[in-house]
Motif scaffolding. Sequence first.
Motif, mmCIF file in Angstrom:
data_model
loop_
_atom_site.group_PDB
_atom_site.id
_atom_site.type_symbol
_atom_site.label_atom_id
_atom_site.label_comp_id
_atom_site.label_asym_id
_atom_site.label_seq_id
_atom_site.Cartn_x
_atom_site.Cartn_y
_atom_site.Cartn_z
ATOM 1 N N VAL A 108 13.695 45.734 -6.961
ATOM 2 C CA VAL A 108 14.663 44.836 -6.328
ATOM 3 C C VAL A 108 14.282 43.366 -6.449
ATOM 4 O O VAL A 108 15.035 42.567 -7.009
ATOM 5 C CB VAL A 108 14.816 45.200 -4.829
ATOM 6 N N LEU B 132 16.300 36.264 0.388
ATOM 7 C CA LEU B 132 16.077 36.510 1.812
ATOM 8 C C LEU B 132 17.039 37.581 2.332
ATOM 9 O O LEU B 132 16.636 38.545 2.983
ATOM 10 C CB LEU B 132 16.269 35.196 2.572
ATOM 11 N N VAL B 133 18.325 37.427 2.010
ATOM 12 C CA VAL B 133 19.313 38.405 2.469
ATOM 13 C C VAL B 133 19.047 39.773 1.845
ATOM 14 O O VAL B 133 19.103 40.806 2.523
ATOM 15 C CB VAL B 133 20.734 37.907 2.135
ATOM 16 N N ALA B 134 18.708 39.783 0.561
ATOM 17 C CA ALA B 134 18.450 41.060 -0.105
ATOM 18 C C ALA B 134 17.254 41.765 0.532
ATOM 19 O O ALA B 134 17.268 42.976 0.733
ATOM 20 C CB ALA B 134 18.210 40.837 -1.593
ATOM 21 N N ILE C 185 10.843 34.717 -0.448
ATOM 22 C CA ILE C 185 10.657 35.191 0.915
ATOM 23 C C ILE C 185 10.871 36.688 0.897
ATOM 24 O O ILE C 185 11.969 37.158 0.624
ATOM 25 C CB ILE C 185 11.683 34.570 1.872
ATOM 26 N N MET D 25 18.073 31.876 -0.561
ATOM 27 C CA MET D 25 18.738 32.653 0.483
ATOM 28 C C MET D 25 19.159 34.030 -0.008
ATOM 29 O O MET D 25 19.274 34.960 0.764
ATOM 30 C CB MET D 25 19.955 31.898 1.005
ATOM 31 N N MET D 26 19.402 34.169 -1.310
ATOM 32 C CA MET D 26 19.805 35.478 -1.815
ATOM 33 C C MET D 26 18.666 36.471 -1.678
ATOM 34 O O MET D 26 18.864 37.600 -1.240
ATOM 35 C CB MET D 26 20.202 35.359 -3.283
ATOM 36 N N ARG E 73 14.512 40.812 -9.371
ATOM 37 C CA ARG E 73 15.834 40.428 -9.858
ATOM 38 C C ARG E 73 16.334 39.139 -9.216
ATOM 39 O O ARG E 73 17.364 38.607 -9.599
ATOM 40 C CB ARG E 73 16.828 41.558 -9.599
ATOM 41 N N PHE E 74 15.601 38.665 -8.215
ATOM 42 C CA PHE E 74 16.028 37.438 -7.545
ATOM 43 C C PHE E 74 15.075 36.277 -7.823
ATOM 44 O O PHE E 74 15.065 35.286 -7.108
ATOM 45 C CB PHE E 74 16.160 37.677 -6.037
ATOM 46 N N PRO F 130 18.994 31.596 -5.878
ATOM 47 C CA PRO F 130 18.731 30.741 -4.720
ATOM 48 C C PRO F 130 17.899 31.484 -3.668
ATOM 49 O O PRO F 130 18.009 32.705 -3.537
ATOM 50 C CB PRO F 130 20.128 30.444 -4.171
#
Lengths: 379, 305, 395
Positions: free
Chosen positions: B93, B106-108, B36, B103-104, B96-97, B101
């Motif tokens: 950025v 998404l928050v990032a 996301i 949600m990480m 790296r995700f 998960p």
Amino acid sequence: MTRNNLTRRGVIGAFGVAAAVALAPSQILAQDKPKIKLGFIGPVSGGNAMQGLGAQNGFLLAIEQANAGDYPYQIEGVALDDASDPQTGVGAALKLVNDPEVVAAIGHWNSPVALATMPVFNRFQMPLIVWGAISPKITEQNLPEVTRVTPTLLTENKPLAEWAADVLGAKNVAIVSDTSDYGAGNAGAFETFFTEKGGAIASTDLLPVGTTDFRAALTKIKGSGADAIYFGGVITEAGILRKQQMEIGLDIPMIGISGFYDPEFIALAGDAAEGTMVSYPAAQSNPRLDQMHADYTARGFAEPESPYTKYAYDATGILLAVIKDVGIDDKVALAAAIRAISYDGVLGTTTFDETGQTQVPVEIEIKVVKDGQWVTKGM
Amino acid sequence: MDAQLAQYLMNWLVLGSIYTLVALGFSLLFGVLDVIHFSHGDVSIVAPFVVLATVQALISTVLPADSIAALVLACAVAIVAVGLVGVLLDWLVIRRFRNAPAMMALVATVALGTVVRELIRTFYPQGSNPKPFPRLIESSVTFGDLPVPLFSLFVIGVSVLMVAVLFMVMGHTRLGVRIRAVAEDRNIARLMAIRPDRIFAVTFFIASAVGAIGGIFFASYAGVVRFDFGVQLGLIGFSAAVIGGLGSMQGAILGSLLIAGIDTLVQATMADGASYRLVFSFLLVILVLVLKPSGILGKPIMVKV
Amino acid sequence: MMHQPPVIPASSGRGPVADLSIVAAVELGGAVVLGVFLLADDPRIIVALLGLMGAGFALLQFRPAIEERIVAAFRAARRAAMILGAAVVLVYPFLMQGSSYALHLLIIAQLYSVLALALNFQLGSANIPNFATGASYGIGAYTSALLAINFGVSFWLTLPAAALVATFFGFALGFPSMRTRETYLALVTIAFAIVIHQLLNNFSWTGGPNGLVGVPAPVLFGHSFADPIELFGRRLPSQANFYYLSAALVALAIISARRLHDSRIGLAWNALRGDELAARCQGINVVWYKILAFAVDAFLAAFAGSVYASYVSYISPDNFTFLVSVTIMTMVIVGGMDNTLGVILGAFLLTMLPEKLRIFADYRLLFVSVIVILFLILRPQGLFPQRPRSYGGRE
């Protein structure tokens, strides 16, 4: 520390600590004067930053001018961000009241933020002059520390509504605004006064903050047979609305209060701005204001003036005048002196009523966009 | 009354088209990368700023003022530049995700959105202030006695064209096959001599470039652009992609038309509809997801035993 | 609370004395760092402290043995750690030099700790995304404020009432979670948060955009929380009342977290996180435990909301935007999912950081976001990662 006087340079300074220290020398020259601080709180980041930064510059300009003259104190301006968020605002207010050198403060563009910080200033008896927030609730509480130099929604909407009914001859006005405290408050105030004068309200459309498409609302207004649009919001949305209004072929006058009396509005709306009319406090047409505009330009701030620069400038001026007379030790006396003042500034002659609300005369003049310029229209 | 109805329909189609261009990016990125990219809206709104800056640079140097060429050239520059910005953000950025998960990421990317916005605000000259944005096409045509701006037709046309091109690319080219292969299973794709990293970069470029067109249209349709316009555009584009079914391009179109439709409908018919437009849009989102938990055209979540 | 690179070398031997000194060094060192950070105003000190904290985290990152040793010490000297911790929390306001600004930051940090712990039940324990914790926080605050203003209900009664109302909404929000998952569920909660915010802003009985003014302060045994505390000849600003109230709330949240973690419910949530299908096969009522997670989250968040409303005495919709929920979510992830201490640390860090980064003036927001992204990239497992359940480790 000069970090708050020179925001941008201060930031660079904070990157390397050494640079921050290097900024200090400007203070050394005036060490014989006692040093005090004045606080400023406003939204200098996020979506309302244009309002906050313009006001912050007005605040700094007033302080710099006092420091350059023979003011009895050396003043440092402490400018803090409230990011339009009440909780951040309370943090900023507490930071100010906990600094023993801060004598008084001016603050806030958002009414919810002002309403959240007022109890703090009240508890610590620190004078606060509100430079931008316009909700009537602020002065209704009548806290002795709180005064306001901006007209409330009532002061400017009443003569505007009367003018719209009597002079403009509007019978059926469509109200458009946003759902913020500012927009919703304006819409309600105008509706009250306009219906009192026997006018009818064709429709009321309040749109959530951040709306950039007014066409659905405008299409409805077009079908309703309204003969004028009253807009109760601020510059960005005013520009968008006017542009889209002309685009869908709804050629009726758009009126509003001085919230979007700004060259920026004309820049945004372009040719469509022609003929837009706003009310403007007549007392503000004075040479001191012209002088401030000139000084502002000469100072070369990174940001242009906002409509609130002059309010912050005068609020700071009032604090400076009172501190010069009363001194800094008795904050209760300071607050009382602010209430009692009669101050000749860029807003005209400011006096406060028994609730701390400015009594700058409510006579308005009408400004109209003509050939890409705001000009005064005969009443 | 007919003219009014036509006007509403036109608004709905134009808004729906703009949302589609943004929602497609969300859907594509999720379909291929399972990520996301919440800052997609903010990235898209970088485009109009690039257009403004480029136009200014062009007319102050080589081209005469108010030349159409400057605007067209600037749009092209912006679309490519924003595509590259997307690739850059992925490289810096988001990649790296990949295996973190959901949600990480998404928050990032929410934080990344703030960074993009504040960078525009800080580094674009007087970036806090709104900027007037020109109409791409000024003239209008008349159907019967109803004036229709050419710009609206242009927006709809370009969106339809972009959708067609995307379908073509995904369905009938080698690149599309590769993208779909990586989306299906990146490890097996690697066995087929496809380098997933390149495909990811290409996907980010396509998604951001299409988003950039959406951003330019959005600014041009509003007539104004400000650094924080990407927040709502992104949120609506994201919602449209999700209720349509993430990973489905048809879904993104359907979702966009639905959200634009309820927005217009509520404002046109309800007395106090304007103030509740977001309430109804997001109630629709909840309702759709309660009835169709993986979006209207999304693949149902398989529970394998 | 704030973590500090330990003074004791990691190689030092085992034994009760070593354990006790490690616990004392970590807790007192943390308290000192936090205190200096709170009271510092000089940008140089703030930057230096940030550097120190960064170095501390880097040490933990590259020398996991140190972290292991500290955890072992805390496990061994459990009781002493708790007593010392409680003592530090109790004495702390007296050390703040009467600064109500420092106390305010502590209150807000503690309220956010409660919110983050509330969300942790879902995100950390059961891996259910929820972007509506801020909405539950708001529902709690508004319920409490409306009852107090309109009906003069005492704060101590509005507290459970607010929790009940918010829990009801939590159940309502939990229903879509029966079928939706992951990103789709995240969007449902985002939509819920936006709808609640818009409604609070549009209704007139919630005060509209101007919110509710004059929420009364709680009164306990005749002592109004708006008055300063006079104790042992020392005078604490009125904020101290709310400091202790929110500290009690954090304690309650920690105890609930512990209890739930060690109960069948916590086990069921962890099972859900591991594999929903496997959990279902084990006979776990997946739907019920998911909805329960939403309800517990809302319940605790409403407590925090009530305290906030009576503390600031004013609330408006702007306090409870979608961004508040994102912040809470960030706190949990940065702190470390399903690790109570980590989550609290995350909440403290993300409350203090934006305040202290005021030295960057209007670049504040930019810096906070960059730091958050760096944290997520450099330490994706959080400051303190979740730890495997240990059985029989306790004597």
